[in-house]
Design an enzyme around this catalytic site. Structure first.
Site, mmCIF file in Angstrom:
data_model
loop_
_atom_site.group_PDB
_atom_site.id
_atom_site.type_symbol
_atom_site.label_atom_id
_atom_site.label_comp_id
_atom_site.label_asym_id
_atom_site.label_seq_id
_atom_site.Cartn_x
_atom_site.Cartn_y
_atom_site.Cartn_z
ATOM 1 C CG ASP A 1 -1.800 1.170 1.350
ATOM 2 O OD1 ASP A 1 -2.676 1.317 0.478
ATOM 3 O OD2 ASP A 1 -1.642 1.952 2.300
ATOM 4 C CD GLU B 1 -2.527 2.807 -3.413
ATOM 5 O OE1 GLU B 1 -3.628 3.360 -3.520
ATOM 6 O OE2 GLU B 1 -1.896 2.748 -2.334
#
Length: 440
Positions: free
Chosen positions: A195, A222
């Site tokens: 993330d 991400e």
């Protein structure tokens, strides 16, 4: 190998197990689960999973360590193995209003560990829970990212994201992150989504992705980008400095523009050649990810629902990338989203598209026809995809070269059949529709 990945957004682990037969039948090859690290077990809000309290404990509103072990066993056995990827939050820790807010898990949690030893022994991932994990020395404490600073790579990596305490890449932090991933790998996890990876230093990424013990896992990050400058500052360095895959935001933005008013489907014919898509072997493709519906700053990225259908036909029909399919439980606070992605993973059109994707894997993609409103391409001789974004039916005459001739093709979304013979055939594509034709 099946590679379509179900993003089981905010699903309880037991619920994934209960629906595993349907997930297998739909053709998925992997499941991305929410962040499993310790977060408030009473916190039913999805964002709680992105605010970890302690690396050494697997416990959240979605379940605990035993549930995860059962999930891994169920996915790795049965008629076909399903890979399980864990979402990792390593950039930051939870933003908590307490006096010792830079001590983790904090004095109150350490007391809870002592008061409920059986619970935390059962959910311990690694380490000694009698001691703290992080102290103020483990955080950058460089303030919040503000305004124009979002375009500066160093600032984005060293300052706080929305008040979340930002971890240093110190030896102690890197050691704990290594031990945490090592324990997850030993449990059986097949890969990891990282993330907020553009907020993380190369050193922190390499500490995990380059470790020999973890190198055979599927890693993707991400790297959220929304402009050419973002791609230059964040995405291009990430691709140079690591071997990991990433969300294909360049392709997503190309899809948005192509389906938008005045956009052209020609942009989707060969986007990688134009620098508008990631390399085929490093791309995780998507039409919806969890940030877009839930973050008011990104909601303008949502496609019209019918364009979303057409875009899914494109990413599941094209060659390249690992497609990620988002399916939630109506977590969005916006009424207009009600039921839009509920049970999306098994919606008949999505299942048909996945069947096409699985059948043509490894077959090269060749463009048969392109215009502003119509795109037709084949995948070897096995399959053919036609996408019409316009409000009127489109008819085109195509060569049979490269397709099975004579050959019987079946359209998977609507169920029609078509027999090809001779040198040419005529294809009619209704307004605002997609077709996926498969041999046999």
């Amino acid at each position: 190998m099946r590679n379509v990945t179900l993003h089981a957004f905010n699903w309880r682990y037991t619920e994934i197990i209960e629906n595993l037969d349907a997930i297998r039948a739909a053709g998925y090859g992997a499941i991305l689960i929410p962040p499993p690290l310790y977060s408030d077990p009473k916190g039913d809000q999805w964002w709680q999973r992105y605010q970890p309290k302690d690396y050494r404990v697997l416990l959240s509103h979605l379940g605990g360590k035993r549930d995860l072990e059962n999930l891994l066993e169920a996915c790795h056995s049965g008629s076909s193995r399903i890979q399980v990827y864990a979402d990792l939050v390593i950039n930051h820790m939870a933003n908590e209003a307490r006096a010792d807010h830079l001590n983790f898990p904090g004095e109150a949690e350490l007391e809870r560990y002592k008061a409920e030893p059986a619970l935390f022994a059962e959910n311990r991932l690694y380490g000694d829970l009698n001691e703290g994990l992080f102290s103020p020395w483990d955080f950058n404490q460089a303030g919040e990212i503000e305004g124009h600073e979002w375009g500066d790579r160093g600032t984005v990596q060293s300052q706080n994201l929305s008040g979340l305490p930002d971890l240093k890449d110190s030896d102690w932090v890197l050691k704990q992150q290594y031990l945490m991933v090592k324990a997850l790998v030993e449990m059986g996890f097949d890969g990891f989504r990282v993330d907020a990876i553009k907020h993380i230093t190369e050193h922190m990424i390499d500490n995990l992705a380059d470790a020999p013990a973890f190198h055979d896992r599927f890693w993707f990050g991400e790297v959220l980008t929304g402009s050419e400058n973002d791609e230059k500052v964040f995405l291009e360095p990430f691709l140079r400095e690591t071997w990991m895959s990433a969300y294909d935001f360049p392709l997503f933005q190309t899809i948005r523009e192509a389906f938008g008013f005045g956009g052209s489907l020609r942009a989707l014919a060969n986007p990688q050649d134009q620098g508008n898509a990631l390399p085929w072997n490093r791309a995780v493709t998507f039409v919806v990810n969890h940030d877009i519906p839930h973050n008011d700053g990104f909601r303008f990225w949502l496609l019209d629902p019918q364009d979303e259908h057409l875009a899914h036909a494109y990413i599941l029909g094209r060659d390249g990338g690992v497609p990620l399919i988002y399916s939630d439980h109506n977590e969005s606070k916006h009424d207009v989203d009600r039921d839009r992605w509920l049970d999306f993973y098994k919606r008949p059109d999505i299942v048909a598209m996945i069947a096409f994707h699985n059948a043509v894997q490894g077959e090269l993609m060749h463009i048969l026809y392109e215009s502003d409103v119509l795109l037709v391409f084949r995948r070897g001789e096995q399959g053919m995809v036609a996408i019409n974004k316009s409000g009127t039916e489109q008819r085109v005459d195509l060569s049979t070269w490269g397709l099975k001739n004579p050959g019987q093709y079946r359209e998977l979304i609507q169920g029609q059949t078509m027999t090809l013979s001779g040198n040419q055939f005529s294809l009619s594509v209704p307004a605002r529709s997609a077709q996926m034709w498969l041999l046999g």
